[in-house]
Design a protein around this motif. Structure first.
Motif, PDB file in Angstrom:
ATOM      1  N   LEU A  21       0.909  -1.261  -0.145  1.00 54.64           N
ATOM      2  CA  LEU A  21       0.092  -0.002   0.070  1.00 54.64           C
ATOM      3  C   LEU A  21       0.870   1.197  -0.072  1.00 54.64           C
ATOM      4  O   LEU A  21       0.531   2.014  -0.781  1.00 54.64           O
ATOM      5  N   TYR A  22       1.997   1.333   0.668  1.00 52.01           N
ATOM      6  CA  TYR A  22       2.962   2.373   0.951  1.00 52.01           C
ATOM      7  C   TYR A  22       3.389   2.897  -0.638  1.00 52.01           C
ATOM      8  O   TYR A  22       3.657   3.749  -0.912  1.00 52.01           O
ATOM      9  N   ILE A  23       3.935   1.533  -1.373  1.00 51.71           N
ATOM     10  CA  ILE A  23       4.651   1.779  -2.635  1.00 51.71           C
ATOM     11  C   ILE A  23       3.518   2.196  -3.509  1.00 51.71           C
ATOM     12  O   ILE A  23       3.851   3.371  -4.319  1.00 51.71           O
ATOM     13  N   PHE A  24       2.067   1.805  -3.555  1.00 46.88           N
ATOM     14  CA  PHE A  24       1.251   2.126  -4.431  1.00 46.88           C
ATOM     15  C   PHE A  24       0.904   3.663  -4.076  1.00 46.88           C
ATOM     16  O   PHE A  24       0.861   4.598  -5.166  1.00 46.88           O
ATOM     17  N   SER A  25       0.722   4.002  -2.823  1.00 47.17           N
ATOM     18  CA  SER A  25       0.218   5.555  -2.527  1.00 47.17           C
ATOM     19  C   SER A  25       1.472   6.294  -2.864  1.00 47.17           C
ATOM     20  O   SER A  25       1.229   7.487  -3.357  1.00 47.17           O
ATOM     21  N   THR A  26       2.695   5.978  -2.821  1.00 47.31           N
ATOM     22  CA  THR A  26       3.777   6.916  -2.963  1.00 47.31           C
ATOM     23  C   THR A  26       3.840   7.001  -4.648  1.00 47.31           C
ATOM     24  O   THR A  26       4.121   8.083  -5.051  1.00 47.31           O
ATOM     25  N   VAL A  32       0.296  11.973  -9.475  1.00 45.75           N
ATOM     26  CA  VAL A  32      -0.154  13.515  -9.266  1.00 45.75           C
ATOM     27  C   VAL A  32       0.549  14.446  -9.385  1.00 45.75           C
ATOM     28  O   VAL A  32       0.220  15.654  -9.889  1.00 45.75           O
ATOM     29  N   ALA A  33       1.593  14.292  -8.469  1.00 51.85           N
ATOM     30  CA  ALA A  33       2.862  15.724  -8.426  1.00 51.85           C
ATOM     31  C   ALA A  33       3.220  16.061  -9.734  1.00 51.85           C
ATOM     32  O   ALA A  33       3.272  17.097 -10.160  1.00 51.85           O
ATOM     33  N   LEU A  34       3.802  14.789 -10.336  1.00 52.95           N
ATOM     34  CA  LEU A  34       4.151  15.302 -12.047  1.00 52.95           C
ATOM     35  C   LEU A  34       3.106  15.647 -12.764  1.00 52.95           C
ATOM     36  O   LEU A  34       3.578  16.802 -13.508  1.00 52.95           O
TER      37      LEU A  34
END
Length: 480
Positions: A21-26, A32-34
């Motif tokens: 989940l952490y890898i997916f969220s990151t 989104v940031a890009l």
């Protein structure tokens, strides 16, 4: 197997699940940031390139001109939104549907649909209802005409409810309401709302109707070609061809026609783009003539002179060129109250303008038809209704793009001759049968002598456009 078991145990454990989940969220945050950075950089670049142009004051650096801009949600790959070679091919295939010889046959439809509306008005006046809102009545009349011209379908929508017509009206209303909510601009949000679900339901009704008509007509034309005799050919030639007939039979240089899906998209565009814009133009023309009794009487006299000595009250194709002053009034109304306030164009290359200012390629430009038609450097007394703006003697001094109610250039409105023919027929017959004066909005208790424009998909009026109707006796008019 032992290694695979170890990996699965790790992934399916609580610690492993948290890691996934952490890898997916990151990853999602990074994407989104890009996307946001790219959007901001693009915005900054265009803002810099266009800084040489004046612009309205923004609400903030983040919201920009939100609330002053328009959103148009368009679906279907029709001529209206196609580009490049796809657009060029469709334009060539659709042009025969708007040839003069085809338009001639539609005049009888305009006459009959107008008569249905006028007969309804006479019944309402007889009941004491002389103060009527124009958009409701005229929109049904233009829908009635278009259904007959496009599909040879008599919906009787002016007299009784029609599922298809109700769906068309609801789609127009929902499209207007959608642009007022920024969250509804994203399809994945909009389709989950109640409005979005209603929109899809109405859209399905429209698509189902059009699909059935196109499929049945294609089957009929195919069977007809297989079994027709010489007599059948003669009868078919005399039968009035509608919009669907023509675009089903039209082929390009390679002998290929439009697919059923393309024909459905074009028929739907014809209905949507045709009924609201023409209704708006008719309503505003009647409103302007109601406010200017002298021009109304001059138009009426022109129509009466044209009809003198005839038994019936129908306008014929040949009459359209013999209504010069009425046409001047219609054009002036199209200038003052353009049904479509603006159109957009995307620059495919850098465009250098006077003053050494450049619009970069990729920019989407809003061409303000309203602004052009009310520009005091182009028009004398631009806010006044003056049909003499279109006196033929003034044509030489008028700039070529000063009057663009149907846009201009290769992507101008393909149905403009259809619209102008219907406008002249409906306006002429209305003036022949009724005297018009400004009405009163019953909710506001105010006269329609002055109304506020309401730019939606087409130009409407706040609170509606109310006129007082007085039926006229044609016999007494022709023999005062």
């Amino acid at each position: 197997m032992t290694l695979l078991h170890s990996v699965l145990s790790l992934v399916l454990s609580w610690t492993g699940l948290c890691s996934v989940l952490y890898i997916f969220s990151t990853g999602l945050v990074a994407v989104v940031a890009l996307w946001t950075v790219r959007l901001l950089l693009r915005h900054t670049w265009y803002s810099h390139r266009l800084s040489c142009f004046s612009k309205p004051q923004t609400r903030s650096w983040l919201l920009g001109h939100l609330g002053k801009s328009l959103f148009f949600g368009v679906s279907g790959h029709s001529l209206l939104i196609s580009n490049g070679e796809v657009w060029s091919r469709k334009r060539r295939l659709l042009t025969p549907a708007f040839h003069f010889d085809i338009l001639k046959s539609y005049i009888a439809v305009f006459n009959s649909s107008s008569k249905i509306m006028h007969d309804k008005w006479c019944r309402l006046v007889a009941e004491g209802k002389t103060n009527l809102e124009m958009f409701d009545h005229v929109s049904l009349m233009t829908l009635d005409s278009l259904l007959k011209c496009a599909f040879s379908y008599d919906s009787n929508c002016q007299e009784s409810p029609s599922e298809y017509v109700s769906a068309i009206v609801e789609l127009s209303d929902l499209a207007t309401r959608r642009r007022e909510n920024i969250l509804h601009h994203w399809d994945w949000i909009y389709w989950k709302t109640q409005q979005g679900k209603r929109f899809k339901q109405a859209l399905n009704t429209v698509h189902r109707f059009t699909r059935d008509v196109v499929q049945k007509r294609r089957t009929f034309l195919s069977q007809q070609r297989e079994t027709e005799t010489q007599l059948d050919v003669a009868l078919t030639a005399r039968r009035r061809k509608d919009f669907v007939d023509i675009i089903l039979l039209t082929k390009d240089e390679d002998g290929k026609g439009l697919t059923d899906e393309e024909i459905q998209a074009e028929a739907n565009t014809f209905m949507f783009a045709g009924h609201d814009t023409t209704a708006s133009a008719i309503c505003w023309t009647l409103y302007n003539l109601a406010r200017h009794e002298d021009y109304q009487e001059k138009c009426r006299q022109e129509v009466m002179d044209l009809m003198e000595g005839r038994d019936g009250q129908e306008i014929e194709w040949e009459d359209l060129s013999n209504l010069p002053f009425t046409t001047m009034c219609i054009k002036e109304s199209l200038r003052l109250h353009s049904p479509v306030p603006g159109v957009t164009r995307k620059y495919t290359q850098d465009m250098v303008l006077p003053g050494n200012r450049t619009v970069p390629a990729g920019t989407i430009c809003l061409v303000s038809i309203y602004g052009t038609h009310h520009n005091p450097t182009v028009w004398t007394n631009p806010h006044e209704f003056d049909p003499l703006h279109f006196d033929p003697s003034n044509k030489k001094s008028q700039a070529s793009h000063a009057f663009i109610p149907f846009s201009s250039g290769p992507r101008n409105c393909i149905g403009q001759k259809f619209a102008m023919a219907e406008l002249r027929v409906v306006v002429a017959l209305t003036l022949l049968r009724f005297r018009l004066t400004p009405g009163v909005n019953p909710e506001l208790g105010s006269s329609s002598g002055r109304v506020r424009r309401l730019p939606q998909i087409v130009l409407r009026a706040e609170g509606g456009l109310w006129l007082q109707l007085e039926p006229l006796n044609r016999v007494s008019l022709l023999n005062p």
